[in-house]
Design a protein around this motif. Structure first.
Motif, PDB file in Angstrom:
ATOM      1  N   GLY A   1       3.434  -7.460  -7.775  1.00 12.62           N
ATOM      2  CA  GLY A   1       4.408  -8.588  -8.166  1.00 12.62           C
ATOM      3  C   GLY A   1       5.435  -8.729  -7.330  1.00 12.62           C
ATOM      4  N   VAL A   2       6.328  -7.639  -7.036  1.00 12.88           N
ATOM      5  CA  VAL A   2       7.364  -7.495  -6.165  1.00 12.88           C
ATOM      6  C   VAL A   2       7.102  -8.082  -4.655  1.00 12.88           C
ATOM      7  CG1 VAL A   2       9.045  -6.020  -5.063  1.00 12.88           C
ATOM      8  CG2 VAL A   2       8.552  -5.993  -7.338  1.00 12.88           C
ATOM      9  N   VAL A   3       5.992  -7.568  -4.249  1.00 14.61           N
ATOM     10  CA  VAL A   3       5.469  -8.034  -2.960  1.00 14.61           C
ATOM     11  C   VAL A   3       5.110  -9.602  -2.920  1.00 14.61           C
ATOM     12  CG1 VAL A   3       3.901  -7.984  -1.048  1.00 14.61           C
ATOM     13  CG2 VAL A   3       4.921  -6.122  -2.169  1.00 14.61           C
ATOM     14  N   ALA A   4       4.527 -10.322  -3.955  1.00 11.40           N
ATOM     15  CA  ALA A   4       4.256 -11.431  -4.217  1.00 11.40           C
ATOM     16  C   ALA A   4       5.347 -12.460  -3.886  1.00 11.40           C
ATOM     17  CB  ALA A   4       3.545 -11.839  -5.457  1.00 11.40           C
TER      18      ALA A   4
ATOM     19  N   GLY B   1      -0.079   0.721 -13.895  1.00 15.88           N
ATOM     20  CA  GLY B   1       1.404  -0.196 -13.921  1.00 15.88           C
ATOM     21  C   GLY B   1       1.781  -0.339 -12.822  1.00 15.88           C
ATOM     22  N   THR B   2       1.941   0.804 -11.836  1.00 17.10           N
ATOM     23  CA  THR B   2       2.410   0.633 -10.505  1.00 17.10           C
ATOM     24  C   THR B   2       1.815  -0.464  -9.645  1.00 17.10           C
ATOM     25  OG1 THR B   2       2.723   2.959 -10.555  1.00 17.10           O
ATOM     26  CG2 THR B   2       3.147   1.925  -8.462  1.00 17.10           C
ATOM     27  N   LEU B   3       0.490  -0.659  -9.984  1.00 17.79           N
ATOM     28  CA  LEU B   3      -0.189  -1.864  -8.949  1.00 17.79           C
ATOM     29  C   LEU B   3       0.513  -3.137  -9.467  1.00 17.79           C
ATOM     30  CD1 LEU B   3      -2.505  -2.754  -7.158  1.00 17.79           C
ATOM     31  CD2 LEU B   3      -3.993  -2.753  -8.876  1.00 17.79           C
TER      32      LEU B   3
ATOM     33  N   VAL C   1       0.986  -1.261  -0.208  1.00 20.77           N
ATOM     34  CA  VAL C   1       0.100   0.126  -0.188  1.00 20.77           C
ATOM     35  C   VAL C   1       0.842   1.373  -0.100  1.00 20.77           C
ATOM     36  CG1 VAL C   1      -1.667   1.246   1.418  1.00 20.77           C
ATOM     37  CG2 VAL C   1      -2.040  -1.225   1.166  1.00 20.77           C
ATOM     38  N   ALA C   2       1.875   1.224   0.845  1.00 19.48           N
ATOM     39  CA  ALA C   2       2.916   2.302   0.797  1.00 19.48           C
ATOM     40  C   ALA C   2       3.533   2.543  -0.543  1.00 19.48           C
ATOM     41  CB  ALA C   2       3.780   2.066   1.802  1.00 19.48           C
ATOM     42  N   GLY C   3       3.958   1.543  -1.051  1.00 15.12           N
ATOM     43  CA  GLY C   3       4.516   1.888  -2.653  1.00 15.12           C
ATOM     44  C   GLY C   3       3.659   2.283  -3.382  1.00 15.12           C
ATOM     45  N   LEU C   4       2.286   1.738  -3.424  1.00  8.68           N
ATOM     46  CA  LEU C   4       1.266   2.206  -4.522  1.00  8.68           C
ATOM     47  C   LEU C   4       1.090   3.779  -4.115  1.00  8.68           C
ATOM     48  CD1 LEU C   4      -0.517   1.478  -6.685  1.00  8.68           C
ATOM     49  CD2 LEU C   4      -2.365   0.834  -4.898  1.00  8.68           C
ATOM     50  N   LEU C   5       1.096   4.381  -3.028  1.00  7.23           N
ATOM     51  CA  LEU C   5       0.703   5.511  -2.723  1.00  7.23           C
ATOM     52  C   LEU C   5       1.803   6.545  -3.136  1.00  7.23           C
ATOM     53  CD1 LEU C   5      -0.974   5.529   0.857  1.00  7.23           C
ATOM     54  CD2 LEU C   5      -1.968   5.580  -1.571  1.00  7.23           C
ATOM     55  N   LEU C   6       2.961   6.171  -2.832  1.00  5.63           N
ATOM     56  CA  LEU C   6       4.295   6.730  -3.321  1.00  5.63           C
ATOM     57  C   LEU C   6       4.305   6.719  -4.890  1.00  5.63           C
ATOM     58  CD1 LEU C   6       7.023   5.570  -1.027  1.00  5.63           C
ATOM     59  CD2 LEU C   6       5.871   7.903  -0.892  1.00  5.63           C
ATOM     60  N   GLY C   7       3.962   5.568  -5.600  1.00  2.00           N
ATOM     61  CA  GLY C   7       3.953   5.866  -6.849  1.00  2.00           C
ATOM     62  C   GLY C   7       2.805   6.858  -7.626  1.00  2.00           C
TER      63      GLY C   7
END
Length: 349
Positions: free
Chosen positions: A204-207, A197-199, A171-177
């Motif tokens: 995928g990285v977190v998976a 694209g960010t999602l 969630v933090a990465g999505l908001l920053l993107g």
């Protein structure tokens, strides 16, 4: 005696009798039939179509318009055998690396497996960022790398092995993107594309980090072996079948066949069942149950990446880096198979 009235009484004095001869009919007789070839009169044109209205002029029917040339059907995209074999080899190497890396993981000794996962995450970020080319590409790539580091550290250092820290990192990465997209005035119009694209890249990285969490729970390492082996065999068989017999074609624009997808999922499930008969804590039935889910997930994710690439090419977008474009499918398949393996392990083992 002669009549008092003349024979010509009642006739117009200026009327002239028609000349005698063949050019005129004889009075009192029907005209002679024609002996020469009769001239065919043009038949009136039949109009069958509905009358169309045109701007600035009277309506006209469809028959009045010139016939349009039929659109030529585009031939299906050819299947390149060498490319399919190369992708199959990459999928096999990726699966072997993840399975062998999981065997090195143990209590207090998870750094080697974490390093392997981080390397795969970097490949995922590179391939998907270069293939999708989201707006603010550099921002999305840097945010994804940061999310990978945070997710891996949280998966190793958390007191309880769970997915909650990974969810917070995603969630933090999505908001920053998205914020990085909004800061740039040029790219504000394409916020939706950037969000999509960010999602995909951040999730995928977190998976992949869920494999580290899975290695910390009982039977987790054995579950990784069964599930990732099934996923690797599924993608490998699907690609090899496409190189030999890509039939029947699922879509003309996608060089994939249905036989490979079905055969890959079936052989992946069979491989997991065989492994379940040798691993402690598994039976062929339980191994086949978790193997069929991960195998089908991996092969369908790989197929979906092919459809996405065909859609980008049909939309007129220029093709991206060759290596990144063809690494995207196997990486996406394993990224989606990792959380599926975690869920199946928690629910059924």
């Amino acid at each position: 005696m002669f009549p008092s009235t003349s024979r010509d009484t009642g006739r117009d004095p200026w009327a002239v009798d028609p000349p005698a001869g063949p050019s005129g009919p004889v009075p009192g007789h029907p005209p002679a039939p024609r002996t020469g070839p009769a001239e065919e009169e043009p038949e009136p044109r039949k109009r069958t179509g509905p009358r169309r209205l045109r701007k600035g002029g009277p309506g006209r029917r469809a028959d009045d318009e010139p016939e349009e040339a039929a659109e030529e059907e585009q031939p299906p995209v050819p299947v390149r055998r060498s490319l399919a074999l190369t992708v199959a080899g990459f999928a096999a190497l990726l699966g072997v690396g993840l399975v062998l890396g999981a065997q090195t993981s143990g209590p207090g000794h998870r750094l080697p497996f974490t390093v392997i996962i981080f390397g795969v995450q970097m490949l995922y970020v590179l391939a998907w960022t270069m293939a999708m080319r989201p707006p603010a590409l550099l921002v999305v790539a840097l945010v994804s790398v940061g999310v990978a580091v945070i997710a891996d550290v949280a998966a190793v250092q958390s007191d309880v092995a769970g997915l909650a820290p990974l969810g917070y990192a995603a969630v933090a990465g999505l908001l920053l993107g998205v914020l990085g997209q909004l800061v740039r005035r040029v790219d504000r119009v394409r916020v939706t594309d950037s969000l999509r694209g960010t999602l995909l890249i951040v999730v995928g990285v977190v998976a992949f980090a869920t494999l580290i969490v899975l290695s910390r729970i009982p039977k987790g390492t054995q579950a990784i072996t069964v599930c990732l082996t099934a996923a690797g065999v599924a993608v490998l068989v699907a690609r090899l079948t496409d190189a030999v017999a890509p039939w029947p074609r699922l879509a003309p624009q996608v060089p994939r066949g249905a036989a490979g997808v079905v055969a890959g999922a079936m052989l992946g499930t069979l491989t997991s069942a065989v492994l379940g008969s040798y691993l402690v804590g598994f039976t062929p039935t339980s191994a086949a149950l978790i193997g069929v889910v991960t195998a089908a997930t991996a092969v369908l994710a790989d197929l979906a990446v092919g459809y996405a690439e065909a859609g980008r090419l049909m939309a007129g977008e220029p093709p991206t880096m060759w290596v990144a474009r063809h690494m995207q499918g196997p990486l996406g398949g394993f990224a989606l198979a990792a959380p599926a393996a975690y869920v199946m392990c928690v629910l059924f083992l």
